[in-house]
Design an enzyme around this catalytic site. Sequence first.
Site, PDB file in Angstrom:
ATOM      1  N   LYS A  68      26.078 -41.944 -47.650  1.00  0.00           N
ATOM      2  CA  LYS A  68      25.587 -40.592 -47.869  1.00  0.00           C
ATOM      3  C   LYS A  68      24.733 -40.139 -48.741  1.00  0.00           C
ATOM      4  CE  LYS A  68      27.356 -38.998 -43.988  1.00  0.00           C
ATOM      5  NZ  LYS A  68      26.586 -38.608 -42.912  1.00  0.00           N
ATOM      6  N   TYR A  95      28.972 -39.063 -39.569  1.00  0.00           N
ATOM      7  CA  TYR A  95      28.156 -40.145 -39.993  1.00  0.00           C
ATOM      8  C   TYR A  95      26.640 -39.869 -39.708  1.00  0.00           C
ATOM      9  CZ  TYR A  95      27.097 -45.125 -41.081  1.00  0.00           C
ATOM     10  OH  TYR A  95      26.491 -46.205 -41.752  1.00  0.00           O
ATOM     11  N   HIS A 124      20.042 -46.933 -34.895  1.00  0.00           N
ATOM     12  CA  HIS A 124      21.247 -47.115 -34.808  1.00  0.00           C
ATOM     13  C   HIS A 124      22.240 -46.131 -34.255  1.00  0.00           C
ATOM     14  CE1 HIS A 124      21.547 -51.209 -37.668  1.00  0.00           C
ATOM     15  NE2 HIS A 124      20.323 -51.040 -36.913  1.00  0.00           N
ATOM     16  N   TYR A 127      31.678 -52.288 -40.476  1.00  0.00           N
ATOM     17  CA  TYR A 127      32.542 -51.912 -41.421  1.00  0.00           C
ATOM     18  C   TYR A 127      34.045 -52.746 -41.278  1.00  0.00           C
ATOM     19  CZ  TYR A 127      29.513 -48.134 -42.664  1.00  0.00           C
ATOM     20  OH  TYR A 127      28.294 -47.453 -43.309  1.00  0.00           O
ATOM     21  N   PRO A 161      29.845 -45.226 -51.486  1.00  0.00           N
ATOM     22  CA  PRO A 161      28.607 -45.689 -50.673  1.00  0.00           C
ATOM     23  C   PRO A 161      29.404 -45.562 -49.213  1.00  0.00           C
ATOM     24  CG  PRO A 161      29.154 -47.518 -52.014  1.00  0.00           C
ATOM     25  CD  PRO A 161      29.989 -46.326 -52.565  1.00  0.00           C
TER      26      PRO A 161
HETATM   27  C1  PHB Z   1      23.357 -50.466 -47.037  1.00  0.00           C
HETATM   28  O1  PHB Z   1      22.664 -50.968 -46.355  1.00  0.00           O
HETATM   29  O2  PHB Z   1      23.033 -50.559 -48.349  1.00  0.00           O
HETATM   30  C2  PHB Z   1      24.611 -49.565 -47.140  1.00  0.00           C
HETATM   31  C3  PHB Z   1      24.815 -49.340 -45.489  1.00  0.00           C
HETATM   32  C4  PHB Z   1      25.922 -48.569 -45.133  1.00  0.00           C
HETATM   33  C5  PHB Z   1      26.901 -47.972 -46.178  1.00  0.00           C
HETATM   34  C6  PHB Z   1      26.053 -48.345 -47.481  1.00  0.00           C
HETATM   35  C7  PHB Z   1      25.245 -49.056 -47.828  1.00  0.00           C
HETATM   36  O3  PHB Z   1      27.663 -47.366 -45.880  1.00  0.00           O
END
Ligand code: PHB
Length: 359
Positions: free
Chosen positions: A297, A353, A72, A201, A293
């Site tokens: 990270k 990130y 990605h 997000y 989360p």
């Molecule tokens: C996930 O795919 O579980 C996931 C992706 C991004 C995040 C947290 C969890 O920031």
Amino acid sequence: MRTQVGIVGAGPAGLFLSLLLQREGIESVVVEMHSRKYVEERIRAGVLEQGTVDLMHKLGVGERLKLQGLEHGGIELRFGGRGHRIDFRELTNGKCVTIYAQHEVIKDLIAARLAAGRPIIFAAEDVSVHNLEGASPEIHFRANGISEKLECDFIAGCDGFHGICRPSIPAAALRIFDRDYPFGWLGILAQAPPSSHELIYAYHERGFALLSMRSPEISRLYLQCAPDENIANWADERIWKELHKRLETTDGWNLKEGPVIQKGVTGMRSFVTEPMQFGKLFLAGDAAHIVPPTGAKGLNLAVADVVQRFSWWMTSLLHRFASDNPFDERRQLAELDYVTSSRAAAQTLAENYVGLPME
Ligand code: PHB
Ligand code: APR
């Protein structure tokens, strides 16, 4: 039994460590309380930083990752009914992240370790650590009903947040730095093709939402919820309805639904112990630190210690706090506007990130 490094826990921290030590010619034994099947199937994180991907290739465990990992080159921040892309490749000299489930990483690491004939003791019972300040610390446990003592030069406490290593250190020798968040995440795994080819997000007045994925057929979605949210109150239909509301855009973007194959609530916490060593015991991964989360990270941090501040910042940016007033809401939106319109601000998000350099 005797070894150079006794490793408690076969999560990412313990298994990466075992392979890194092996590469340096150092012997280790991994002692894990759960079965191999359990650790290989447990659904956890799924975003690998560039440095974690590079390390897997260096350790010779990147073959399936190369075939199945989804690269990605950016993420979308969605607010005010519109999406704004943060272009990682453009902002970080070509770096990206890779979507590859943590339990797949675990499978690859276990297979490599066992193929090299190195021991992992699964389903160990009553694991405890002793003589941490002596010349030869010990791990005690029972395997197949037989009590064992493993003498070590060093012990690595890689047994996660709820493990026994950190609590074995006298409380007076540790300082804890932490922050609890007034919310959790309700997560689902759904048999549905991801509705976006990159992660979304979303900041919304009803609360944060995240669209992620595990494969071209499986979506992973999250909703901000109460920290003690009762999952029994969330029928699949209610979850989808809420996801539609929080992810909705003004241009009619469509969220694809599918059967929910797993759901659960995860708490959110920032937590760091200092120091991360006591005598001959060294803590690593979730045993030493937890991040919320939002910055994706946790797994990467188990590989390299970096990013408390970034995970706190991204969580504060995207969630609704019960204490929020109209000023806070406008401040968050102004910050989101800044991150999505200023190259300098977008670059700060992007380089954190994809991962700051490990060395
Ligand atoms: C996930 O795919 O579980 C996931 C992706 C991004 C995040 C947290 C969890 O920031
Ligand atoms: N004895 C032996 N093993 C134990 C014990 C114990 N007393 N307690 C826990 N374990 C094992 C767990 O069963 C687990 O397999 O230690 C392992 C710890 O693994 P993780 O919890 O995955 O922790 P870590 O390796 O630090 O990786 C952190 O995991 O869930 C994610 O978000 C987290 O992605 C981050 C990563």
